[in-house]
Design an enzyme around this catalytic site. Structure first.
Site, PDB file in Angstrom:
ATOM      1  N   TRP B 316       0.846  -1.206   0.000  1.00  0.00           N
ATOM      2  CA  TRP B 316       0.000   0.000   0.000  1.00  0.00           C
ATOM      3  C   TRP B 316       0.878   1.251   0.000  1.00  0.00           C
ATOM      4  CZ3 TRP B 316      -0.304   4.170   3.299  1.00  0.00           C
ATOM      5  CH2 TRP B 316      -1.401   5.034   3.137  1.00  0.00           C
ATOM      6  N   HIS B 317       2.010   1.171   0.724  1.00  0.00           N
ATOM      7  CA  HIS B 317       2.878   2.342   0.838  1.00  0.00           C
ATOM      8  C   HIS B 317       3.562   2.700  -0.468  1.00  0.00           C
ATOM      9  CE1 HIS B 317       2.347   1.740   5.156  1.00  0.00           C
ATOM     10  NE2 HIS B 317       2.716   2.987   5.288  1.00  0.00           N
ATOM     11  N   GLY B 318       3.898   1.720  -1.243  1.00  0.00           N
ATOM     12  CA  GLY B 318       4.581   2.044  -2.491  1.00  0.00           C
ATOM     13  C   GLY B 318       4.646   0.839  -3.411  1.00  0.00           C
TER      14      GLY B 318
END
Lengths: 373, 454
Positions: B316-318
């Site tokens: 989700w972060h990257g």
């Protein structure tokens, strides 16, 4: 506050409206007291032939302190760009020092700044030159600033960058040069910094103590140093600026080709209008003004450009005479004395000092301002 | 438009005056929506259409659920649309990169990442899932639902508010307490956030970027300090954003959830995720971990569920493998501290401080994968930290002292000295010093927030 809970915040900082009033009151007190405290704390002891250090040209806080100091010690302040500052001369060989030597006493002091075009000079005297009120003001006008529309306006209408120095000194809202396109917030910040000494101090700290860097950028270069450890942080810059900033080499040895400057008409020039406003500001503060026009190197101009320049020069003389401003037009000097289009070195300054002191109106003006208590 | 810039302050003042004028009228909802869409349009006006698409799909999906006995297809449409949009805009490059690594030659379309897409997609998704589960009543007003999805303080970097918390506040916006205490509270939170972002995060970024952007040229000690600095940079940056978002909301009478609660005082990884990006970790807990089975079916499936949740959280972060590894390292940290906590020795004999230091060091280790530009860079950094001898890292002593003082403040705040820190004199002094520092030394670099990129 006892009802602060982790739900409110992960720290205890929670001020009531009354606390905020106290805090903002403290901030106001700090804003009012820090500038005078800093003036007391920071040693500014200019040597006799002082000029603004080259690296601190945009430190207008320091400039106003220097102007205050100069106004106490000297009857005449000399204001202008790098010609007055002395780009190609040691601090002791600039025009004010040559004039001092010629008259035999310390009357003139160097308040020049590099890159100080007339629009910036107007801002400088308006906002940072209040302390020189009542003094004699020898104001230099360098014709270079009106040699082309680009230089006059700091760039073309579609220039991405403002080409002139000292953007913080030019008018921010009224009659801006067309190439100056700072954002509104930046212009507001600049306008505020002229009126609030605290913001001037902030600018000074950043320029003089942090080498124009952010605190972290500075700290990265000096991880274990305290920027405020020395109260004489300006001393190294002052020492460095005692020497000429550029090699005093004659222009003929630099390979400069003939220049075909277009030259502006005075009525179309933003810089000339600014220069006229600068004189108005000085006169409104009871400064006794004398204008030094030129010099400009005629030897590097094409014949057509020289013709336009001579016409412009005559127009300048007429404009100053009509405004009842005493002036001296520096005559064309021998080619060898010029270092570029509008600068001279030590010998050139000595020659100009000799010439200007032969001028009767200048001698009368000098004796009037130096004899004033 | 960033919170710590003058254009935002000026725009917010104009918006706020209007809000005060209309908040008790029918225009309030329209004003809030116009302000939120206007704020987003400053980032990317074209991507407003995407927010509008997400909002419309989820609003209609829930409306259809209310009318139909078959709710699942409506939920599936919502999930597919949201994850489809997120996947297309955020993960297309990553997918193509990996497919090309398998021998294909698909050109990268170079789709720009819409600002805050991960945040508003998750926010909107939580609404449809909660409605599907019957935990939340449908919002009849499209305008209010659109405000919930796009409410400007939390639009681009969270917190990921739940509809059950924010929608009721939006419904009674006219009755929310907008008073001097609310403004004072909001200003207090905002100033702390501003200080964290401008004075600390942006400053630490200088050091971190210098060494992480060229790790081959750096030595181990500098990389170690850069990792320590990054741990604090990302905390100050992200929690600073959240503080400013909460402060702005508080001034308008809205209460956004606490998103960070001194995470570097965590004693185990479960505790860490209850303190770090709380809104995201609770989202993953409610919508991924528990639906996967949570801890209900034995240790092995619990760890599998934890690992999956953390890896998805990393993604989700990257869109890069380094983020997946970062999630996996956190999963490993959770297993370790969970198992250690089961032993009486660790639970009772190991001092709390040692546990906190252990978790912090482990979290720092994980940050290496998060910050490094590539897997190779991360390995190089770890190798250098492990094998290079001790040298002078030339970390600015003033900023090191400042970070350590803040850490100490957090210890004291959670320990026995909270009452002293809550005293009026201390709070006024701290706020005064923060303001003075910002006024004297802050530079207008306008560094974007790290999490805005996610």
């Amino acid at each position: 506050m006892s009802d602060a809970s982790p739900v409110f915040s992960s720290n205890a900082v929670r001020l009531s409206w009354r606390d905020w009033r106290i805090t903002l009151g403290l901030v106001c007190v700090a804003m009012l007291t820090l500038p005078p405290l800093c003036r007391k704390w920071e040693k500014v002891e200019p040597p006799p032939s002082f000029r603004m250090p080259y690296g601190l040209m945009e430190d207008y806080w320091l400039y106003s302190r220097w102007a205050e100091h100069a106004a106490r010690r000297y009857p005449v302040v000399v204001i202008g760009d790098s010609f007055i500052w002395g780009e190609y001369a040691d601090a002791s060989d600039t025009l004010p020092q040559c004039l001092n030597r010629a008259v035999g006493k310390d009357c003139f002091t160097n308040l020049g700044l590099n890159g100080l075009h007339p629009a910036a000079a107007e801002g400088l005297v308006r906002y940072y030159g209040r302390r020189i009120a009542d003094k004699g003001a020898l104001v230099h006008f360098n014709p270079l600033w009106v040699q082309s529309p680009q230089l006059d306006r700091g760039g073309d209408a579609d220039s991405e960058k403002f080409l002139l120095q000292h953007p913080r000194l030019i008018p921010q809202f009224s009659v801006r040069p067309q190439a100056y396109r700072a954002e509104l917030t930046e212009r507001l910040g600049i306008a505020l910094s002229r009126e609030l000494p605290f913001l001037g101090l902030r600018n000074h700290l950043q320029i003089a103590y942090f080498d124009k860097l952010s605190p972290m950028e500075w700290a990265m270069k000096n991880p274990y140093r305290n920027p405020f450890a020395s109260r004489t942080a300006l001393a190294p810059s002052i020492r460095k600026s005692a020497r000429a900033h550029s090699e005093p080499q004659p222009w003929t040895e630099k390979g400069i080709p003939p220049q075909d400057y277009p030259w502006l008409k005075l009525e179309d020039s933003f810089q000339w209008a600014s220069f006229e406003r600068e004189i108005e500001v000085l006169r409104s503060r009871k400064n006794t003004v004398f204008v030094l026009l030129g010099p400009f190197n005629p030897h590097l101009l094409t014949p057509a450009s020289l013709g336009r320049y001579n016409a412009l020069r005559a127009q300048m003389e007429r404009a100053l005479a009509a405004a009842n401003v005493p002036f001296y037009l520096v005559p064309d000097l021998p080619s060898a004395l010029y270092t570029d289009a509008s600068h001279v070195a030590r010998d050139g300054y000595a020659e100009i000092a000799r010439l200007v002191l032969q001028d009767e109106s200048f001698r009368a003006w000098t004796s009037a301002v130096t004899s004033r208590k | 438009m960033l919170f710590h810039t003058w254009p935002f302050v000026a725009s917010f003042l104009v918006f706020y005056v209007g809000y005060l004028a209309v908040r008790k009228t029918r225009l309030c909802d329209y004003w809030l929506l116009a302000g939120s869409y206007g704020f987003y349009a400053c980032w990317s006006p074209y991507f407003l259409l995407l927010i509008l698409f997400t909002t419309t799909v989820d609003y209609l999906a829930v409306a259809a659920m209310a009318r139909s006995a078959r709710k699942k297809p409506c939920l599936l449409v919502s999930i597919l649309c949201n994850l489809g949009v997120l996947g297309f805009f955020k993960y297309n490059g990553f997918a193509i990169q990996n497919l090309n690594a398998l021998g294909l030659a698909i050109p990268d379309p170079g789709v720009a990442l819409p600002v805050g897409i991960s945040f508003y997609t998750f926010r909107s998704l939580s609404y449809t899932i909660d409605c599907y589960r019957g935990q939340l009543a449908r919002e009849p007003s499209f305008i209010r639902y659109a405000i919930f999805v796009s409410f400007f303080p939390q639009l681009v970097a969270g917190p990921i508010e739940r509809a059950s918390h924010l929608l009721p506040q939006i419904r009674r916006a006219g009755q929310l307490p907008v008073n001097l205490q609310g403004v004072s509270d909001g200003l207090s939170i905002f100033v702390v956030g501003l200080f964290k972002k401008v004075a600390l995060a942006d400053a630490l970024a200088e050091y971190v970027d210098k060494f992480y952007d060229a790790p081959a040229a750096a030595d181990g000690s500098a990389l170690l300090m850069a990792t320590f600095a990054f741990a604090w940079q990302i905390y100050f940056d992200f929690s600073g954003y959240t503080d400013m978002a909460r402060g702005v909301s508080r001034m308008m009478g809205f209460d956004l959830m606490l998103n960070f609660n001194n995470p570097y005082l965590a004693t185990d990884f479960g505790d860490f995720w209850r303190r770090w990006h709380i809104s995201l970790s609770s989202w993953f807990k409610d919508y991924v971990y528990i639906p996967l089975g949570g801890n209900r079916a034995g240790a092995l499936s619990t760890y599998r569920n934890m690992a999956l949740t953390m890896v998805i959280s990393g993604l989700w972060h990257g869109a890069a493998w380094t983020f997946v590894i970062w999630g996996a390292v956190h999963a490993l940290g959770r297993f370790l501290t969970r198992e250690m906590e089961r032993t009486a020795f660790y639970r009772e004999r190991v001092p709390t401080l040692a546990k906190q230091v252990f978790v912090f060091v482990f979290v720092c280790f994980a940050w290496v994968f998060f910050r490094a530009a590539s897997w190779a860079d991360a390995m190089l950094i770890l190798r250098k930290i492990g094998t290079d001898g001790l040298t002078d890292p030339r970390f600015p002593i003033f900023f090191l002292a400042l970070v350590l003082l803040i850490w100490l403040y957090q210890f004291l705040f959670e320990w026995h000295f909270r009452r002293i820190l809550e005293s009026r004199a201390v709070n006024i002094a701290l706020t005064f010093l923060m303001l003075l520092y910002l006024m004297l030394f802050a530079t207008s670099t306008e560094q974007p927030f790290i999490y805005v990129k996610f």
